[in-house]
Enzyme design. Structure first.
Site, PDB file in Angstrom:
ATOM      1  N   ARG A 168       0.890  -1.178   0.000  1.00 33.96           N
ATOM      2  CA  ARG A 168       0.000   0.000   0.000  1.00 33.96           C
ATOM      3  C   ARG A 168       0.913   1.209   0.000  1.00 33.96           C
ATOM      4  O   ARG A 168       1.719   1.380   0.918  1.00 33.96           O
ATOM      5  CB  ARG A 168      -0.900  -0.013   1.236  1.00 33.96           C
ATOM      6  CG  ARG A 168      -1.555   1.341   1.465  1.00 33.96           C
ATOM      7  CD  ARG A 168      -2.650   1.310   2.494  1.00 33.96           C
ATOM      8  NE  ARG A 168      -3.821   0.612   1.965  1.00 33.96           N
ATOM      9  CZ  ARG A 168      -5.024   0.644   2.534  1.00 33.96           C
ATOM     10  NH1 ARG A 168      -5.210   1.318   3.666  1.00 33.96           N
ATOM     11  NH2 ARG A 168      -6.030   0.003   2.002  1.00 33.96           N
ATOM     12  N   GLN A 186     -10.083  -3.992  -3.231  1.00 34.00           N
ATOM     13  CA  GLN A 186     -11.383  -3.583  -2.682  1.00 34.00           C
ATOM     14  C   GLN A 186     -12.508  -3.902  -3.660  1.00 34.00           C
ATOM     15  O   GLN A 186     -13.548  -4.428  -3.279  1.00 34.00           O
ATOM     16  CB  GLN A 186     -11.360  -2.068  -2.397  1.00 34.00           C
ATOM     17  CG  GLN A 186     -12.673  -1.547  -1.863  1.00 34.00           C
ATOM     18  CD  GLN A 186     -13.004  -2.104  -0.493  1.00 34.00           C
ATOM     19  OE1 GLN A 186     -12.188  -2.033   0.408  1.00 34.00           O
ATOM     20  NE2 GLN A 186     -14.190  -2.676  -0.323  1.00 34.00           N
ATOM     21  N   ASP A 240     -17.526   6.924  -0.876  1.00 37.71           N
ATOM     22  CA  ASP A 240     -16.271   6.757  -0.130  1.00 37.71           C
ATOM     23  C   ASP A 240     -16.006   8.080   0.578  1.00 37.71           C
ATOM     24  O   ASP A 240     -16.688   9.089   0.322  1.00 37.71           O
ATOM     25  CB  ASP A 240     -15.142   6.400  -1.123  1.00 37.71           C
ATOM     26  CG  ASP A 240     -13.816   6.063  -0.433  1.00 37.71           C
ATOM     27  OD1 ASP A 240     -13.806   5.839   0.800  1.00 37.71           O
ATOM     28  OD2 ASP A 240     -12.781   6.038  -1.140  1.00 37.71           O
ATOM     29  N   ARG A 255     -13.149  -8.880   1.683  1.00 36.03           N
ATOM     30  CA  ARG A 255     -11.749  -8.573   1.391  1.00 36.03           C
ATOM     31  C   ARG A 255     -10.905  -9.828   1.616  1.00 36.03           C
ATOM     32  O   ARG A 255     -10.010 -10.161   0.839  1.00 36.03           O
ATOM     33  CB  ARG A 255     -11.247  -7.438   2.293  1.00 36.03           C
ATOM     34  CG  ARG A 255     -11.870  -6.080   2.042  1.00 36.03           C
ATOM     35  CD  ARG A 255     -11.467  -5.511   0.696  1.00 36.03           C
ATOM     36  NE  ARG A 255     -10.032  -5.379   0.558  1.00 36.03           N
ATOM     37  CZ  ARG A 255      -9.295  -4.368   1.023  1.00 36.03           C
ATOM     38  NH1 ARG A 255      -9.871  -3.363   1.642  1.00 36.03           N
ATOM     39  NH2 ARG A 255      -7.982  -4.322   0.843  1.00 36.03           N
ATOM     40  N   HIS A 269      -7.529   0.977  -6.217  1.00 36.29           N
ATOM     41  CA  HIS A 269      -7.662   0.057  -5.073  1.00 36.29           C
ATOM     42  C   HIS A 269      -8.334  -1.239  -5.558  1.00 36.29           C
ATOM     43  O   HIS A 269      -9.474  -1.535  -5.209  1.00 36.29           O
ATOM     44  CB  HIS A 269      -8.501   0.739  -3.985  1.00 36.29           C
ATOM     45  CG  HIS A 269      -8.411   0.081  -2.635  1.00 36.29           C
ATOM     46  ND1 HIS A 269      -7.579  -0.989  -2.352  1.00 36.29           N
ATOM     47  CD2 HIS A 269      -9.074   0.358  -1.472  1.00 36.29           C
ATOM     48  CE1 HIS A 269      -7.731  -1.336  -1.084  1.00 36.29           C
ATOM     49  NE2 HIS A 269      -8.627  -0.548  -0.525  1.00 36.29           N
ATOM     50  N   CYS A 298     -16.335   1.301   1.029  1.00 32.76           N
ATOM     51  CA  CYS A 298     -15.172   0.440   1.314  1.00 32.76           C
ATOM     52  C   CYS A 298     -14.739   0.529   2.768  1.00 32.76           C
ATOM     53  O   CYS A 298     -14.027  -0.356   3.247  1.00 32.76           O
ATOM     54  CB  CYS A 298     -14.024   0.801   0.377  1.00 32.76           C
ATOM     55  SG  CYS A 298     -13.382   2.473   0.636  1.00 32.76           S
TER      56      CYS A 298
HETATM   57  N1   CP Z   1     -11.087  -0.409   2.671  1.00 34.80           N
HETATM   58  C1   CP Z   1      -9.817  -0.435   3.072  1.00 34.80           C
HETATM   59  O1   CP Z   1      -8.893  -0.627   2.290  1.00 34.80           O
HETATM   60  O2   CP Z   1      -9.640  -0.266   4.414  1.00 34.80           O
HETATM   61  P1   CP Z   1      -8.267  -0.067   5.195  1.00 34.80           P
HETATM   62  O3   CP Z   1      -7.746   1.300   4.849  1.00 34.80           O
HETATM   63  O4   CP Z   1      -8.649  -0.183   6.643  1.00 34.80           O
HETATM   64  O5   CP Z   1      -7.310  -1.133   4.767  1.00 34.80           O
HETATM   65  N1  NVA Z   2     -10.169   6.678  -0.895  1.00 35.81           N
HETATM   66  C1  NVA Z   2      -9.697   6.208   0.393  1.00 35.81           C
HETATM   67  C2  NVA Z   2      -9.853   4.721   0.494  1.00 35.81           C
HETATM   68  C3  NVA Z   2      -9.431   4.137   1.800  1.00 35.81           C
HETATM   69  C4  NVA Z   2      -9.547   2.650   1.840  1.00 35.81           C
HETATM   70  C5  NVA Z   2      -8.261   6.625   0.578  1.00 35.81           C
HETATM   71  O1  NVA Z   2      -7.447   6.488  -0.340  1.00 35.81           O
HETATM   72  O2  NVA Z   2      -7.943   7.128   1.666  1.00 35.81           O
END
Ligand code: CP
Ligand code: NVA
Length: 308
Positions: free
Chosen positions: A107, A137, A225, A294, A134, A266
């Protein structure tokens, strides 16, 4: 090498195979304690590195648990505490990690980091979120939709809010899984043209509609989101809130969707900002199924990456 970098760069039949395999693995575990191993142990003798340059609850825990259920071992690494955060190149990091582990999930911020890691690693790399996408997700979201309502092909998905990284992966999925997507939000927060154009080039309808009530009419799935993502400047917060308030998913907006429409987010959510608690905890909502899925979806992704 089977890297899982994005939904639009993964073949349609491979994606379909992963969704089917996720559902089969989920069904096979039905009722088993979470710490119990799967009957099948495809990750036995495998070591998986999970690298986080941004915070995470779901991605971190679901990957860790998924690897263990399939018989593998994990190490969770914070980017800041690695040499990666102190000037070692991504390419050298990739070459080194490939000598220790069989699979890397990362990530990160700029997607260039993900692509460079994949280019120089001798083991598969999985995108656990970048500023631009992502995919894990949305694999979970497709699984969730299909578990509840059957095939997503031909359905109408409405994204309300910021055209962000999660929205981008939904657009990738629209093209690959064959559903239509309507984005509703202010023009300044539209998804990138390239994502819209690519989905359209695959024959699905992508609509940009400023009026949220019009957009949601006939929706089979409504998604939103957070209004401010992890990579966004916190100074943009107030402006974003003002721009996005009309796009809040509340009961009034959901009333324009089909009666059996689902609601997804998400998570993490800012309750009563992008979506009201009445919707998040209401009859359309499947947000915690998404979170659970997930785990199952990513187990299928990891198996595919490793050719298991
Ligand atoms: N939805 C998601 O990716 O959550 P986290 O940021 O908690 O991993
Ligand atoms: N759009 C959000 C998703 C988190 C899972 C971010 O990137 O912070």
């Amino acid at each position: 090498m089977n890297h899982f970098l994005d939904i639009n760069t993964t073949g349609v039949s491979d994606l379909r195979g992963m969704i089917d395999s996720a559902l089969a693995m989920k069904t096979a575990r039905n009722g088993r304690p979470k710490g119990a191993l799967d009957d099948d142990q495809p990750l036995k003798d495998h070591m998986v590195a999970l690298i986080f340059e941004k915070p995470s609850t779901r991605t971190r825990v679901s990957f860790d648990v998924g690897v263990r259920q399939m018989g593998g071992q994990t190490m969770v690494l914070s980017g800041k505490e690695m040499q990666l955060g102190h000037g070692e190149t991504i390419a050298d990091t990739a070459r080194v990690l490939s000598r220790y582990v069989d699979l890397i999930m990362i990530r990160t911020f700029e997607e260039q980091v993900l692509h460079e890691l994949a280019e120089y690693a001798d083991v598969p790399v999985i995108n656990g979120l970048t500023d631009r996408s992502h995919p894990c997700q949305i694999m979970a979201d497709i699984l969730t939709y299909e578990e509840h309502r059957g095939p997503i092909a031909g359905k109408k998905v409405v994204w309300s809010g910021d055209g962000n990284n999660v929205c981008a992966s939904f657009l990738h999925a629209a093209g690959q899984f064959g559903f239509d997507l309507t984005f509703t939000g202010p023009e300044v927060l539209d998804p990138e043209d390239v994502f819209v154009a690519e989905a359209r080039s695959k024959g699905v309808t992508v609509t940009l509609e400023r009026d949220p009530a019009k957009a949601v009419k006939g929706a089979d799935l409504v998604v939103t989101d957070t209004w401010v993502s992890m990579h966004d400047a916190q100074s943009a917060r107030e402006r974003r809130h003002n721009q996005l308030r009309p796009y809040q998913v509340n009961e009034e907006l959901m009333a324009h969707a089909n009666p059996d429409a689902l609601f997804m987010h998400c998570l993490p959510a800012h309750r009563d900002e992008e979506a009201t608690s009445t919707v998040m905890d209401g009859p359309h909502s499947v947000i915690f199924d998404e979170a659970e899925n997930r785990l199952h979806a990513q187990k299928a992704v990891m198996r595919w990456c490793l050719g298991k």
